[in-house]
Design an enzyme around this catalytic site. Structure first.
Site, PDB file in Angstrom:
ATOM      1  N   ALA A  12     -12.863   6.846 -17.250  1.00 26.81           N
ATOM      2  CA  ALA A  12     -13.551   6.948 -18.541  1.00 26.81           C
ATOM      3  C   ALA A  12     -14.754   7.881 -18.439  1.00 26.81           C
ATOM      4  O   ALA A  12     -14.968   8.740 -19.303  1.00 26.81           O
ATOM      5  CB  ALA A  12     -13.992   5.556 -19.011  1.00 26.81           C
ATOM      6  N   TYR A  40      -9.552   4.847  -9.275  1.00 24.49           N
ATOM      7  CA  TYR A  40      -8.897   5.453  -8.117  1.00 24.49           C
ATOM      8  C   TYR A  40      -7.907   4.471  -7.484  1.00 24.49           C
ATOM      9  O   TYR A  40      -6.869   4.873  -6.946  1.00 24.49           O
ATOM     10  CB  TYR A  40      -9.959   5.870  -7.091  1.00 24.49           C
ATOM     11  CG  TYR A  40      -9.423   6.615  -5.886  1.00 24.49           C
ATOM     12  CD1 TYR A  40      -9.151   7.974  -5.960  1.00 24.49           C
ATOM     13  CD2 TYR A  40      -9.199   5.964  -4.674  1.00 24.49           C
ATOM     14  CE1 TYR A  40      -8.668   8.671  -4.862  1.00 24.49           C
ATOM     15  CE2 TYR A  40      -8.718   6.645  -3.571  1.00 24.49           C
ATOM     16  CZ  TYR A  40      -8.451   8.009  -3.664  1.00 24.49           C
ATOM     17  OH  TYR A  40      -7.975   8.686  -2.573  1.00 24.49           O
ATOM     18  N   LEU A  41      -8.222   3.175  -7.561  1.00 21.84           N
ATOM     19  CA  LEU A  41      -7.375   2.151  -6.945  1.00 21.84           C
ATOM     20  C   LEU A  41      -6.165   1.782  -7.804  1.00 21.84           C
ATOM     21  O   LEU A  41      -5.268   1.087  -7.344  1.00 21.84           O
ATOM     22  CB  LEU A  41      -8.197   0.883  -6.683  1.00 21.84           C
ATOM     23  CG  LEU A  41      -9.360   1.014  -5.683  1.00 21.84           C
ATOM     24  CD1 LEU A  41     -10.206  -0.250  -5.695  1.00 21.84           C
ATOM     25  CD2 LEU A  41      -8.843   1.307  -4.291  1.00 21.84           C
ATOM     26  N   GLN A  43      -2.810   1.365  -9.305  1.00 22.01           N
ATOM     27  CA  GLN A  43      -1.520   1.691  -8.705  1.00 22.01           C
ATOM     28  C   GLN A  43      -0.471   2.069  -9.741  1.00 22.01           C
ATOM     29  O   GLN A  43       0.220   3.075  -9.598  1.00 22.01           O
ATOM     30  CB  GLN A  43      -1.022   0.487  -7.886  1.00 22.01           C
ATOM     31  CG  GLN A  43      -1.855   0.195  -6.656  1.00 22.01           C
ATOM     32  CD  GLN A  43      -1.392  -1.078  -5.966  1.00 22.01           C
ATOM     33  OE1 GLN A  43      -0.489  -1.769  -6.417  1.00 22.01           O
ATOM     34  NE2 GLN A  43      -2.037  -1.407  -4.855  1.00 22.01           N
ATOM     35  N   GLY A  45       0.177   2.591 -13.684  1.00 18.49           N
ATOM     36  CA  GLY A  45       0.237   3.793 -14.495  1.00 18.49           C
ATOM     37  C   GLY A  45      -0.541   3.687 -15.782  1.00 18.49           C
ATOM     38  O   GLY A  45      -1.446   2.871 -15.917  1.00 18.49           O
ATOM     39  N   ARG A 250       0.364 -11.459 -17.545  1.00 14.08           N
ATOM     40  CA  ARG A 250      -0.308 -11.820 -16.301  1.00 14.08           C
ATOM     41  C   ARG A 250      -0.912 -13.222 -16.316  1.00 14.08           C
ATOM     42  O   ARG A 250      -0.933 -13.896 -15.293  1.00 14.08           O
ATOM     43  CB  ARG A 250      -1.397 -10.787 -15.992  1.00 14.08           C
ATOM     44  CG  ARG A 250      -0.816  -9.453 -15.566  1.00 14.08           C
ATOM     45  CD  ARG A 250      -1.886  -8.401 -15.408  1.00 14.08           C
ATOM     46  NE  ARG A 250      -1.291  -7.162 -14.911  1.00 14.08           N
ATOM     47  CZ  ARG A 250      -1.952  -6.038 -14.745  1.00 14.08           C
ATOM     48  NH1 ARG A 250      -3.241  -5.974 -15.048  1.00 14.08           N
ATOM     49  NH2 ARG A 250      -1.363  -4.968 -14.283  1.00 14.08           N
ATOM     50  N   GLU A 331     -13.921  -0.054 -18.993  1.00  7.61           N
ATOM     51  CA  GLU A 331     -13.993  -1.500 -18.770  1.00  7.61           C
ATOM     52  C   GLU A 331     -15.404  -2.055 -18.960  1.00  7.61           C
ATOM     53  O   GLU A 331     -15.575  -3.265 -19.104  1.00  7.61           O
ATOM     54  CB  GLU A 331     -13.486  -1.828 -17.357  1.00  7.61           C
ATOM     55  CG  GLU A 331     -13.170  -3.289 -17.140  1.00  7.61           C
ATOM     56  CD  GLU A 331     -12.676  -3.605 -15.737  1.00  7.61           C
ATOM     57  OE1 GLU A 331     -12.623  -4.793 -15.382  1.00  7.61           O
ATOM     58  OE2 GLU A 331     -12.348  -2.654 -14.981  1.00  7.61           O
TER      59      GLU A 331
END
Length: 466
Positions: A12, A40-41, A43, A45, A250, A331
Protein backbone atom coordinates in the site's frame (compact mmCIF):
# COMPACT_ATOMS: atom_id res chain seq x y z
CA UNK A 1 5.95 21.23 -4.33
CA UNK A 2 3.89 19.68 -1.53
CA UNK A 3 5.61 16.98 0.51
CA UNK A 4 4.13 13.63 1.50
CA UNK A 5 5.54 11.28 4.12
CA UNK A 6 4.53 7.62 3.86
CA UNK A 7 5.18 5.53 6.94
CA UNK A 8 5.55 1.93 5.85
CA UNK A 9 7.16 0.28 2.84
CA UNK A 10 4.67 -2.47 2.04
CA UNK A 11 2.43 -2.77 -1.01
CA UNK A 12 0.00 0.00 0.00
CA UNK A 13 2.77 2.43 0.93
CA UNK A 14 4.86 1.87 -2.20
CA UNK A 15 1.83 2.03 -4.49
CA UNK A 16 0.83 5.36 -2.92
CA UNK A 17 4.42 6.57 -3.22
CA UNK A 18 4.61 5.77 -6.95
CA UNK A 19 1.21 7.33 -7.70
CA UNK A 20 2.02 10.50 -5.72
CA UNK A 21 5.50 10.90 -7.20
CA UNK A 22 4.03 10.61 -10.69
CA UNK A 23 1.71 13.50 -9.77
CA UNK A 24 4.65 15.71 -8.86
CA UNK A 25 4.67 15.39 -5.08
CA UNK A 26 7.91 15.22 -3.11
CA UNK A 27 7.50 11.74 -1.58
CA UNK A 28 9.46 10.16 1.28
CA UNK A 29 8.91 6.57 2.43
CA UNK A 30 9.97 5.76 5.99
CA UNK A 31 10.37 2.09 6.86
CA UNK A 32 12.62 -0.83 7.60
CA UNK A 33 12.76 -1.97 3.97
CA UNK A 34 10.24 -3.80 1.80
CA UNK A 35 11.59 -7.23 2.80
CA UNK A 36 10.47 -6.60 6.38
CA UNK A 37 6.81 -6.15 5.47
CA UNK A 38 3.84 -8.51 5.51
CA UNK A 39 3.32 -7.71 1.83
CA UNK A 40 6.66 -9.33 1.05
CA UNK A 41 5.64 -12.44 3.02
CA UNK A 42 2.30 -12.82 1.17
CA UNK A 43 2.31 -16.24 -0.46
CA UNK A 44 -0.93 -16.69 -2.31
CA UNK A 45 -2.00 -13.85 -4.55
CA UNK A 46 -4.26 -10.95 -5.45
CA UNK A 47 -7.96 -11.26 -6.22
CA UNK A 48 -8.94 -9.68 -9.55
CA UNK A 49 -12.42 -10.35 -11.07
CA UNK A 50 -11.25 -9.84 -14.64
CA UNK A 51 -11.43 -13.24 -16.37
CA UNK A 52 -14.17 -14.44 -18.71
CA UNK A 53 -16.98 -15.95 -16.68
CA UNK A 54 -16.19 -13.85 -13.61
CA UNK A 55 -17.57 -10.41 -12.71
CA UNK A 56 -17.10 -7.62 -10.16
CA UNK A 57 -20.62 -8.39 -8.90
CA UNK A 58 -19.68 -12.04 -8.16
CA UNK A 59 -16.55 -10.86 -6.33
CA UNK A 60 -18.61 -8.29 -4.36
CA UNK A 61 -21.09 -10.99 -3.30
CA UNK A 62 -18.28 -13.35 -2.23
CA UNK A 63 -16.68 -10.54 -0.22
CA UNK A 64 -19.92 -9.67 1.57
CA UNK A 65 -20.75 -13.31 2.27
CA UNK A 66 -17.28 -13.82 3.78
CA UNK A 67 -17.66 -10.58 5.76
CA UNK A 68 -20.93 -11.86 7.28
CA UNK A 69 -22.83 -8.81 6.01
CA UNK A 70 -20.96 -6.33 8.19
CA UNK A 71 -19.22 -4.88 5.13
CA UNK A 72 -19.86 -1.33 3.99
CA UNK A 73 -21.39 -2.19 0.61
CA UNK A 74 -20.41 1.15 -0.96
CA UNK A 75 -16.77 0.55 0.01
CA UNK A 76 -16.85 -3.03 -1.32
CA UNK A 77 -18.15 -1.84 -4.69
CA UNK A 78 -15.66 1.04 -4.70
CA UNK A 79 -12.64 -1.23 -4.17
CA UNK A 80 -13.66 -4.11 -6.43
CA UNK A 81 -14.77 -1.81 -9.26
CA UNK A 82 -11.18 -0.51 -9.29
CA UNK A 83 -9.61 -3.98 -9.39
CA UNK A 84 -9.01 -3.91 -13.15
CA UNK A 85 -7.22 -0.56 -12.74
CA UNK A 86 -5.06 -2.07 -9.99
CA UNK A 87 -4.23 -5.01 -12.28
CA UNK A 88 -3.30 -2.63 -15.10
CA UNK A 89 -1.10 -0.60 -12.75
CA UNK A 90 0.83 -3.67 -11.60
CA UNK A 91 1.33 -5.11 -15.07
CA UNK A 92 2.35 -1.67 -16.39
CA UNK A 93 5.29 -1.54 -13.97
CA UNK A 94 6.42 -5.06 -14.82
CA UNK A 95 4.54 -7.53 -12.62
CA UNK A 96 3.93 -10.78 -14.51
CA UNK A 97 1.35 -13.10 -13.00
CA UNK A 98 1.66 -16.81 -13.81
CA UNK A 99 -1.71 -18.35 -13.06
CA UNK A 100 -5.03 -17.86 -11.29
CA UNK A 101 -6.31 -20.09 -8.51
CA UNK A 102 -9.36 -20.63 -6.32
CA UNK A 103 -9.18 -19.96 -2.58
CA UNK A 104 -11.64 -20.44 0.27
CA UNK A 105 -14.77 -18.31 -0.08
CA UNK A 106 -14.20 -17.45 -3.76
CA UNK A 107 -16.69 -18.66 -6.37
CA UNK A 108 -14.17 -18.32 -9.21
CA UNK A 109 -10.44 -18.85 -9.86
CA UNK A 110 -9.65 -15.13 -9.60
CA UNK A 111 -6.61 -15.24 -7.27
CA UNK A 112 -3.63 -14.27 -9.45
CA UNK A 113 -0.33 -15.71 -8.24
CA UNK A 114 3.37 -15.89 -8.96
CA UNK A 115 4.86 -19.23 -7.83
CA UNK A 116 2.92 -18.84 -4.56
CA UNK A 117 5.48 -16.23 -3.56
CA UNK A 118 3.36 -13.43 -4.97
CA UNK A 119 4.25 -10.82 -2.38
CA UNK A 120 7.97 -11.31 -2.82
CA UNK A 121 7.81 -10.75 -6.59
CA UNK A 122 5.30 -7.88 -6.49
CA UNK A 123 7.27 -6.04 -3.81
CA UNK A 124 10.53 -6.19 -5.75
CA UNK A 125 8.84 -4.59 -8.75
CA UNK A 126 7.05 -1.96 -6.64
CA UNK A 127 10.28 -1.02 -4.91
CA UNK A 128 12.11 -0.63 -8.21
CA UNK A 129 9.25 1.42 -9.70
CA UNK A 130 9.24 3.71 -6.64
CA UNK A 131 12.97 4.34 -7.00
CA UNK A 132 12.53 5.05 -10.72
CA UNK A 133 9.73 7.52 -9.87
CA UNK A 134 12.09 9.50 -7.65
CA UNK A 135 10.71 8.46 -4.26
CA UNK A 136 13.07 9.12 -1.34
CA UNK A 137 13.66 6.29 1.13
CA UNK A 138 14.57 6.78 4.78
CA UNK A 139 15.39 3.59 6.65
CA UNK A 140 14.18 3.82 10.21
CA UNK A 141 11.28 3.45 12.61
CA UNK A 142 8.80 6.33 12.80
CA UNK A 143 7.75 5.99 16.40
CA UNK A 144 5.29 8.87 16.77
CA UNK A 145 2.97 11.05 14.72
CA UNK A 146 3.51 14.82 14.85
CA UNK A 147 0.04 16.19 15.63
CA UNK A 148 -0.95 19.61 16.90
CA UNK A 149 -4.48 20.99 17.31
CA UNK A 150 -6.05 18.19 15.25
CA UNK A 151 -3.61 18.53 12.36
CA UNK A 152 -0.84 16.12 11.37
CA UNK A 153 2.38 17.60 10.07
CA UNK A 154 4.72 14.62 9.87
CA UNK A 155 6.31 12.09 12.16
CA UNK A 156 9.11 11.72 14.63
CA UNK A 157 11.95 9.45 13.59
CA UNK A 158 14.18 8.60 16.56
CA UNK A 159 13.04 11.78 18.25
CA UNK A 160 13.61 14.06 15.26
CA UNK A 161 10.68 15.70 13.48
CA UNK A 162 10.29 14.98 9.79
CA UNK A 163 7.76 17.53 8.57
CA UNK A 164 5.33 16.80 5.71
CA UNK A 165 2.27 18.49 4.24
CA UNK A 166 0.47 15.14 4.22
CA UNK A 167 1.24 11.99 6.20
CA UNK A 168 0.10 8.51 5.13
CA UNK A 169 0.10 5.63 7.62
CA UNK A 170 0.86 2.41 5.74
CA UNK A 171 2.41 0.42 8.58
CA UNK A 172 0.26 -2.70 8.31
CA UNK A 173 -1.89 -4.10 11.09
CA UNK A 174 -1.25 -5.33 14.61
CA UNK A 175 -1.25 -9.14 14.35
CA UNK A 176 2.18 -9.19 16.03
CA UNK A 177 0.49 -8.04 19.24
CA UNK A 178 -0.53 -11.72 19.51
CA UNK A 179 1.91 -14.35 20.71
CA UNK A 180 1.76 -16.54 17.61
CA UNK A 181 1.87 -15.00 14.15
CA UNK A 182 3.87 -15.56 10.96
CA UNK A 183 3.82 -11.86 10.09
CA UNK A 184 6.46 -9.19 10.46
CA UNK A 185 7.40 -8.66 14.13
CA UNK A 186 7.24 -4.90 13.44
CA UNK A 187 3.45 -5.05 13.02
CA UNK A 188 2.38 -4.27 16.58
CA UNK A 189 0.11 -1.35 15.63
CA UNK A 190 2.11 1.37 17.36
CA UNK A 191 0.95 4.20 15.11
CA UNK A 192 -2.62 2.90 15.15
CA UNK A 193 -2.59 3.33 18.91
CA UNK A 194 -0.82 6.67 18.52
CA UNK A 195 -3.49 7.90 16.09
CA UNK A 196 -6.28 6.89 18.51
CA UNK A 197 -4.52 8.69 21.35
CA UNK A 198 -4.21 11.85 19.24
CA UNK A 199 -7.77 12.02 18.00
CA UNK A 200 -8.27 9.60 15.09
CA UNK A 201 -10.69 6.84 16.19
CA UNK A 202 -10.29 3.23 15.11
CA UNK A 203 -12.88 0.88 13.70
CA UNK A 204 -13.71 -2.84 14.17
CA UNK A 205 -10.70 -3.72 16.35
CA UNK A 206 -12.38 -6.90 17.63
CA UNK A 207 -12.14 -8.60 14.24
CA UNK A 208 -8.85 -10.47 14.09
CA UNK A 209 -8.44 -13.18 11.49
CA UNK A 210 -6.61 -16.31 12.56
CA UNK A 211 -5.03 -18.24 9.72
CA UNK A 212 -5.95 -21.92 10.08
CA UNK A 213 -2.63 -23.40 9.01
CA UNK A 214 0.32 -21.96 10.85
CA UNK A 215 3.44 -24.10 11.19
CA UNK A 216 5.51 -23.89 14.36
CA UNK A 217 8.95 -24.58 12.90
CA UNK A 218 12.46 -24.74 14.31
CA UNK A 219 13.17 -21.28 12.94
CA UNK A 220 9.91 -19.69 14.16
CA UNK A 221 6.28 -19.53 13.06
CA UNK A 222 5.64 -19.95 9.33
CA UNK A 223 2.54 -19.90 7.18
CA UNK A 224 1.20 -22.75 5.06
CA UNK A 225 -0.68 -20.85 2.35
CA UNK A 226 -4.40 -21.38 1.81
CA UNK A 227 -3.45 -22.14 -1.78
CA UNK A 228 -2.08 -25.50 -0.56
CA UNK A 229 -5.61 -26.44 0.47
CA UNK A 230 -6.87 -24.97 -2.79
CA UNK A 231 -4.54 -27.40 -4.59
CA UNK A 232 -6.10 -30.36 -2.80
CA UNK A 233 -4.44 -30.73 0.62
CA UNK A 234 -6.73 -32.12 3.35
CA UNK A 235 -6.91 -31.39 7.07
CA UNK A 236 -6.83 -34.52 9.20
CA UNK A 237 -6.43 -35.45 12.85
CA UNK A 238 -3.73 -37.77 14.09
CA UNK A 239 -6.29 -40.55 13.53
CA UNK A 240 -6.51 -39.66 9.83
CA UNK A 241 -10.04 -38.26 10.20
CA UNK A 242 -11.15 -35.30 8.04
CA UNK A 243 -13.29 -32.88 10.06
CA UNK A 244 -13.91 -29.74 7.97
CA UNK A 245 -14.37 -28.50 4.42
CA UNK A 246 -10.89 -27.15 3.79
CA UNK A 247 -12.14 -24.41 1.47
CA UNK A 248 -14.56 -22.87 3.95
CA UNK A 249 -13.73 -19.34 5.07
CA UNK A 250 -10.80 -19.00 7.43
CA UNK A 251 -12.83 -18.38 10.59
CA UNK A 252 -14.68 -21.68 10.16
CA UNK A 253 -11.54 -23.69 9.41
CA UNK A 254 -9.53 -22.07 12.22
CA UNK A 255 -12.22 -22.80 14.81
CA UNK A 256 -12.61 -26.39 13.58
CA UNK A 257 -8.89 -26.97 14.08
CA UNK A 258 -8.98 -25.22 17.47
CA UNK A 259 -11.84 -27.50 18.55
CA UNK A 260 -9.85 -30.62 17.64
CA UNK A 261 -6.80 -29.34 19.50
CA UNK A 262 -8.89 -28.49 22.60
CA UNK A 263 -10.07 -32.11 22.49
CA UNK A 264 -6.41 -33.16 22.72
CA UNK A 265 -5.90 -34.14 19.09
CA UNK A 266 -3.05 -33.02 16.87
CA UNK A 267 -3.99 -31.65 13.45
CA UNK A 268 -2.08 -32.13 10.21
CA UNK A 269 -2.24 -30.98 6.63
CA UNK A 270 -2.05 -33.90 4.22
CA UNK A 271 -0.55 -32.56 0.99
CA UNK A 272 0.71 -35.91 -0.33
CA UNK A 273 -1.80 -35.84 -3.20
CA UNK A 274 -0.33 -32.63 -4.67
CA UNK A 275 1.85 -33.33 -7.68
CA UNK A 276 5.23 -31.60 -7.63
CA UNK A 277 4.70 -29.69 -4.38
CA UNK A 278 8.21 -28.28 -4.70
CA UNK A 279 7.45 -26.51 -7.98
CA UNK A 280 4.06 -25.20 -6.86
CA UNK A 281 5.11 -24.01 -3.40
CA UNK A 282 8.90 -23.51 -3.38
CA UNK A 283 9.01 -21.27 -0.32
CA UNK A 284 6.92 -23.63 1.82
CA UNK A 285 8.78 -26.67 0.51
CA UNK A 286 12.11 -25.12 1.48
CA UNK A 287 11.28 -24.43 5.12
CA UNK A 288 9.53 -27.80 5.58
CA UNK A 289 12.46 -29.74 4.15
CA UNK A 290 14.82 -27.73 6.35
CA UNK A 291 12.89 -29.15 9.31
CA UNK A 292 12.98 -32.69 7.89
CA UNK A 293 9.38 -32.77 6.60
CA UNK A 294 8.89 -33.94 3.02
CA UNK A 295 5.35 -32.85 2.03
CA UNK A 296 5.22 -35.45 -0.74
CA UNK A 297 5.13 -38.20 1.90
CA UNK A 298 4.88 -36.63 5.39
CA UNK A 299 1.95 -34.99 7.16
CA UNK A 300 2.51 -31.33 8.09
CA UNK A 301 1.62 -30.35 11.69
CA UNK A 302 -0.47 -27.16 11.74
CA UNK A 303 -2.27 -24.88 14.19
CA UNK A 304 -4.07 -21.52 13.87
CA UNK A 305 -2.10 -18.28 14.26
CA UNK A 306 -3.02 -14.58 14.33
CA UNK A 307 -2.78 -13.46 10.73
CA UNK A 308 -4.70 -10.35 9.77
CA UNK A 309 -6.30 -7.51 11.70
CA UNK A 310 -9.45 -6.29 10.00
CA UNK A 311 -9.72 -3.30 12.33
CA UNK A 312 -7.53 -0.23 12.13
CA UNK A 313 -7.67 3.54 11.93
CA UNK A 314 -11.14 4.56 10.77
CA UNK A 315 -11.06 6.20 7.34
CA UNK A 316 -13.69 7.44 4.91
CA UNK A 317 -14.19 6.27 1.34
CA UNK A 318 -11.19 8.40 0.30
CA UNK A 319 -8.78 7.14 3.01
CA UNK A 320 -8.91 10.29 5.16
CA UNK A 321 -8.70 9.90 8.95
CA UNK A 322 -10.33 12.22 11.50
CA UNK A 323 -7.09 14.24 11.73
CA UNK A 324 -6.39 16.89 9.12
CA UNK A 325 -3.64 15.93 6.61
CA UNK A 326 -3.47 12.36 7.98
CA UNK A 327 -4.41 9.45 5.73
CA UNK A 328 -4.22 5.68 6.17
CA UNK A 329 -4.06 2.80 3.67
CA UNK A 330 -3.77 -0.97 3.59
CA UNK A 331 -4.09 -3.04 6.75
CA UNK A 332 -3.43 -0.03 8.99
CA UNK A 333 -6.89 1.36 8.23
CA UNK A 334 -10.46 0.13 8.35
CA UNK A 335 -13.37 1.33 6.22
CA UNK A 336 -15.70 -1.67 6.15
CA UNK A 337 -14.31 -3.41 3.06
CA UNK A 338 -13.70 -6.73 4.82
CA UNK A 339 -16.67 -6.69 7.19
CA UNK A 340 -16.27 -9.28 9.93
CA UNK A 341 -13.94 -11.58 8.01
CA UNK A 342 -11.48 -10.93 5.19
CA UNK A 343 -11.94 -12.94 2.02
CA UNK A 344 -8.68 -14.59 1.02
CA UNK A 345 -6.39 -12.49 -1.22
CA UNK A 346 -8.54 -9.38 -0.91
CA UNK A 347 -5.84 -7.80 1.27
CA UNK A 348 -3.26 -7.16 -1.45
CA UNK A 349 -6.05 -5.94 -3.73
CA UNK A 350 -7.02 -3.45 -1.02
CA UNK A 351 -3.38 -2.39 -0.64
CA UNK A 352 -3.01 -1.55 -4.33
CA UNK A 353 -6.40 0.14 -4.66
CA UNK A 354 -6.02 2.18 -1.45
CA UNK A 355 -2.52 3.25 -2.50
CA UNK A 356 -3.75 4.48 -5.88
CA UNK A 357 -6.84 6.11 -4.41
CA UNK A 358 -5.11 7.96 -1.56
CA UNK A 359 -2.84 9.58 -4.16
CA UNK A 360 -5.94 10.88 -5.97
CA UNK A 361 -7.37 12.12 -2.66
CA UNK A 362 -4.20 13.98 -1.67
CA UNK A 363 -3.99 15.51 -5.16
CA UNK A 364 -7.56 16.82 -4.70
CA UNK A 365 -7.09 17.93 -1.08
CA UNK A 366 -3.85 19.84 -1.78
CA UNK A 367 -2.83 19.58 1.91
CA UNK A 368 -0.46 22.09 3.47
CA UNK A 369 0.97 21.87 6.96
CA UNK A 370 0.55 25.25 8.62
CA UNK A 371 3.63 26.93 10.03
CA UNK A 372 2.91 26.28 13.66
CA UNK A 373 4.74 25.53 16.87
CA UNK A 374 6.39 22.11 16.71
CA UNK A 375 4.22 19.33 18.17
CA UNK A 376 5.41 17.75 21.39
CA UNK A 377 7.44 14.54 21.39
CA UNK A 378 6.74 12.01 24.12
CA UNK A 379 9.52 9.44 23.64
CA UNK A 380 7.55 6.46 24.91
CA UNK A 381 9.34 3.16 25.57
CA UNK A 382 7.80 -0.01 24.12
CA UNK A 383 8.16 -1.80 27.45
CA UNK A 384 6.77 -5.26 28.14
CA UNK A 385 5.30 -6.10 24.74
CA UNK A 386 5.66 -9.85 25.37
CA UNK A 387 3.13 -9.72 28.20
CA UNK A 388 0.68 -7.91 25.91
CA UNK A 389 1.13 -10.61 23.28
CA UNK A 390 0.52 -13.38 25.81
CA UNK A 391 -2.54 -11.59 27.20
CA UNK A 392 -4.23 -11.05 23.83
CA UNK A 393 -3.47 -14.62 22.72
CA UNK A 394 -5.01 -16.09 25.88
CA UNK A 395 -7.87 -13.65 26.51
CA UNK A 396 -8.90 -12.45 23.03
CA UNK A 397 -7.89 -15.35 20.81
CA UNK A 398 -9.82 -17.65 18.49
CA UNK A 399 -12.61 -18.34 21.01
CA UNK A 400 -13.64 -15.59 23.45
CA UNK A 401 -16.08 -15.09 26.31
CA UNK A 402 -17.08 -12.30 28.69
CA UNK A 403 -15.01 -14.03 31.38
CA UNK A 404 -11.74 -14.08 29.37
CA UNK A 405 -12.23 -10.56 28.00
CA UNK A 406 -12.97 -9.07 31.42
CA UNK A 407 -9.91 -10.88 32.83
CA UNK A 408 -7.88 -9.42 30.00
CA UNK A 409 -9.02 -5.87 30.74
CA UNK A 410 -8.12 -6.26 34.42
CA UNK A 411 -4.70 -7.78 33.69
CA UNK A 412 -3.96 -5.14 31.06
CA UNK A 413 -3.80 -2.41 33.70
CA UNK A 414 -0.81 -4.05 35.39
CA UNK A 415 1.35 -4.43 32.25
CA UNK A 416 4.17 -1.91 31.91
CA UNK A 417 4.04 -1.31 28.15
CA UNK A 418 3.81 1.68 25.81
CA UNK A 419 0.48 3.44 26.60
CA UNK A 420 -0.41 3.49 22.90
CA UNK A 421 -0.12 -0.30 22.63
CA UNK A 422 -2.14 -0.69 25.81
CA UNK A 423 -4.79 1.63 24.36
CA UNK A 424 -4.96 -0.50 21.21
CA UNK A 425 -5.24 -3.70 23.27
CA UNK A 426 -7.93 -2.08 25.42
CA UNK A 427 -9.89 -1.19 22.29
CA UNK A 428 -9.77 -4.76 21.03
CA UNK A 429 -10.83 -6.22 24.40
CA UNK A 430 -13.59 -3.66 25.04
CA UNK A 431 -15.14 -3.96 21.58
CA UNK A 432 -14.93 -7.77 21.68
CA UNK A 433 -16.72 -7.62 25.04
CA UNK A 434 -19.38 -5.23 23.72
CA UNK A 435 -20.09 -7.36 20.64
CA UNK A 436 -22.30 -9.99 22.25
CA UNK A 437 -22.56 -12.22 19.22
CA UNK A 438 -20.40 -14.40 17.00
CA UNK A 439 -19.76 -13.02 13.54
CA UNK A 440 -16.95 -13.85 11.13
CA UNK A 441 -13.56 -13.82 12.82
CA UNK A 442 -15.08 -12.76 16.18
CA UNK A 443 -16.37 -15.80 18.09
CA UNK A 444 -17.97 -15.67 21.53
CA UNK A 445 -18.64 -19.06 23.09
CA UNK A 446 -21.18 -17.37 25.42
CA UNK A 447 -22.95 -15.79 22.40
CA UNK A 448 -22.44 -18.37 19.61
CA UNK A 449 -25.11 -16.98 17.26
CA UNK A 450 -25.03 -13.99 14.93
CA UNK A 451 -27.43 -11.28 16.08
CA UNK A 452 -29.10 -8.77 13.76
CA UNK A 453 -28.85 -6.08 16.45
CA UNK A 454 -25.05 -6.13 16.06
CA UNK A 455 -24.96 -5.77 12.28
CA UNK A 456 -23.00 -2.54 12.58
CA UNK A 457 -19.36 -1.49 12.99
CA UNK A 458 -17.66 -0.61 16.26
CA UNK A 459 -15.55 2.49 16.83
CA UNK A 460 -13.00 3.14 19.56
CA UNK A 461 -11.73 6.56 20.65
CA UNK A 462 -10.66 5.62 24.16
CA UNK A 463 -13.88 3.75 24.78
CA UNK A 464 -15.88 1.43 22.54
CA UNK A 465 -18.93 2.68 20.64
CA UNK A 466 -21.03 -0.12 19.19
Amino acid sequence: MASVGIIGSGAAGLTAAIALARRGFDVTVIGKGFKNTNSYLAQAGIAFPILDGDSPKAHVLDTIRAGKYLNDEEVVWSVISKASGAYDFLTSIGVEFETSETEGGHSFHRVFTIRNETGKHVMKVLHMAAKEAGVHFVEGFAEELAVREGEACGAFLEGELMKFDATVIATGGFASLFKYTAGSPLNVGLLIGDAILKGAPSRDLEFVQFHPTGYMGKSGVKLISEAVRGAGAKLVTEDGERFVNELSTRDIVARAIYKQMKAGKRVFLDATSIEDFRKSFPQIYAFLMKDGIDPSRDLIPVSPIAHYTIGGIAVDLWYRTALKNLYAVGEAMSNGFHGANRLASNSLLECIVSGLEVARTIARDKPRCREAKEPGYHGYELGDVESLRQLLWEKAGIVRSAKTLEEGLRELEGIGADPRLKLLAKGLLECALAREESRGSHYREDFPATRKAFERPSFFDGRCHL
